[in-house]
Every structure is written in structure tokens, then in C-alpha cells.
Design an enzyme around this catalytic site. Structure first.
Site: not given
Lengths: 102, 168
Positions: A100-102
Site C-alpha cells: 500500500s502507498c498509504l
């Protein structure tokens, strides 16, 4: 320095455990020690969540998910892992780098 | 992996480790706002220092009145999946923006306002550009509280002296 306790487990070049089933609490402690992190119950709460989530979902949780699911504020997570919680939690928990990029 | 190999690996990792990232945000459309914010957040998650400098239309991203109303731009964007003539019709950008926001909500992508809060909590530093502020007749109070200071381009150079710089 407890490096010797995990020289037998395989890690990728970035320091993530290749086989998450080889993880033990001692190994987590040793990796944290190498990263100069003194683990407290607050750290373990996040590490344990990452392990449980990986076991049930098959992928490492991103930081946003960790914060949302454990109820620990992002700010607090950064106080616990100031040198990059996104990577450090996964490394100590012995799970792959989160996708995930978050 | 033996200890020696580990040391070698650590050395290699250190060699390639970025320690500081500075991002210049100069555009105010929704699709140009997210990349800078996501990259800055990724940097912080990896333990990399992150500085954001909002200039020109990029100030819209941190402008209290505009932050919740950023939208997509269609004109001059060849990636838009409809012919330019139709893309330019009134209301099209609004429809596309609503659709994109709905998709992002499904994926649990935070709003721009929430992204700025996350970045602030993560310790990223945000600055507004003095010249652009003057041009748009904005005061510091017009910006969201996460913006630390209004600085000049030369101040930014000092802040970004040892950083990798990204211009968006």
C-alpha cells in the site's frame, strides 16, 4: 547486539524476512535491537497487528490501515518508529514490505 | 546470511538510501495534487525527511477556500478518454471529478484535506511561496494550519540544500 540469533534466517537485500513463518518473538526483538529500537508494549501492539493482519489477509498492512485498525494515531506511530514506521513495523514483524502507498 | 554478508548489504543499502526529499507543488488540479502528497507521505513512511513547497496554482492545495474543491483538468490533457471537443463542454470536469472521487473513496484514499493532516502528523514540513502569495493576494491565514511558514525561493534553496528535488 543479538545479530547472531538470526543469521540462520533468510532475508532479502532490504532486510525483510523471506519466510514469515520463521518469525519468533525473539527474532522480532533481535531485529528491533539491530535497528536500535527498544520494544515496548506500544510497539508490540502495532507489530502484532501487522502479523495478525498478514496472516488473515495475506498481505502486509499499510500504515493507514495499521492506524485505523489499532486506533493508534499516526503521530504516535511516528513517535514509536521515528525512522520510518512503514518499513520498520514490517521488518520487525517479519512480514513483507507493504504494497500500500498509504 | 552470515554476518559479513549482512554488513556488506547494510553498506549497499546506506549507499542508496535517500535521506531528504523536497517536492515543489506548482499545480492546483486534483490529479496534480495527489502525486506530491502521496510521494511525501511515502518518504516519511520510509524515514526520509519530506519538505513540500507550494507555489503558483499549487497554493490551491493548501488554500482553505479551495482545498475541498480541487478538480480534474480536461483541456490540454491527451489522456482524457473522450474527444477534446466533448471534454471541453461545460460541466464535464465536474462530472469526471465526482466519478474519480467516488472511485477513490472506494479504495479508501484520503481526501486532500486529510492527506495534509496525515503529512503533518508524519512530520512532513509544508511551506507556501511568498511571491505566489503576493500575486494571489493571499495571507498566511488563508492557508490551512499545516503550512508552517511563507518563504521565498531562496529560503527553499536553503531548506532543500541536501535534498532530492521533485517538481510537480
Amino acid at each position: 547486539m543479538t545479530t547472531a540469533t538470526y543469521t540462520h534466517v533468510a532475508m532479502d537485500k532490504d532486510g525483510y524476512l523471506l519466510n514469515p513463518t520463521e518469525w519468533t518473538m525473539d527474532l522480532g526483538e533481535a531485529i528491533a535491537d539491530d535497528l536500535n529500537i527498544q520494544l515496548t508494549p506500544d510497539h508490540w501492539r502495532l507489530i502484532n497487528f501487522a502479523r495478525e493482519d498478514f496472516a488473515s489477509k495475506g498481505q502486509s498492512p499499510g500504515l493507514r490501515r495499521i492506524a485505523q485498525q489499532t486506533g493508534v494515531a499516526i503521530k504516535q506511530i511516528y513517535l514509536l518508529f521515528p525512522k520510518g514506521p512503514g518499513k520498520l513495523i514490517a521488518k520487525i514483524a517479519g512480514v513483507p514490505k507493504p504494497k500500500s502507498c498509504l | 546470511m552470515n554476518v559479513l554478508e549482512k554488513e556488506v548489504n547494510q553498506e549497499e543499502t546506506q549507499k542508496h538510501t535517500m535521506t531528504k526529499l523536497a517536492i515543489i507543488c506548482s499545480k492546483g488540479s486534483l490529479d496534480m495534487a495527489y502525486p506530491g502528497l502521496i510521494l511525501a507521505n511515502a518518504a516519511r513512511m520510509c524515514g526520509v525527511e519530506a519538505t513540500l513547497f507550494f507555489t503558483f496554482w499549487g497554493l490551491d492545495i493548501v488554500n482553505k477556500k479551495k482545498i475541498d474543491h480541487l478538480h480534474l483538468t480536461f483541456v490540454g490533457n491527451p489522456s482524457v478518454p473522450v474527444p477534446a471537443m466533448i471534454a471541453g463542454l461545460p460541466g464535464m470536469e465536474g462530472i469526471a471529478t465526482t466519478m474519480m472521487k467516488r472511485e477513490m473513496e472506494k479504495l479508501d484514499i484520503p481526501s486532500i484535506r486529510e492527506m495534509l493532516e496525515i503529512l503533518d502528523d508524519a512530520g512532513a514540513e509544508m511551506y507556501g511561496c511568498q511571491m505566489a502569495m503576493d500575486m494571489f493576494k493571499l495571507e498566511k491565514d488563508d492557508l490551512v494550519p499545516q503550512v508552517k511558514e511563507i518563504i521565498t525561493a531562496m529560503d527553499f534553496m536553503d531548506l532543500a540544500a541536501d535534498a532530492q528535488i521533485i517538481f510537480i
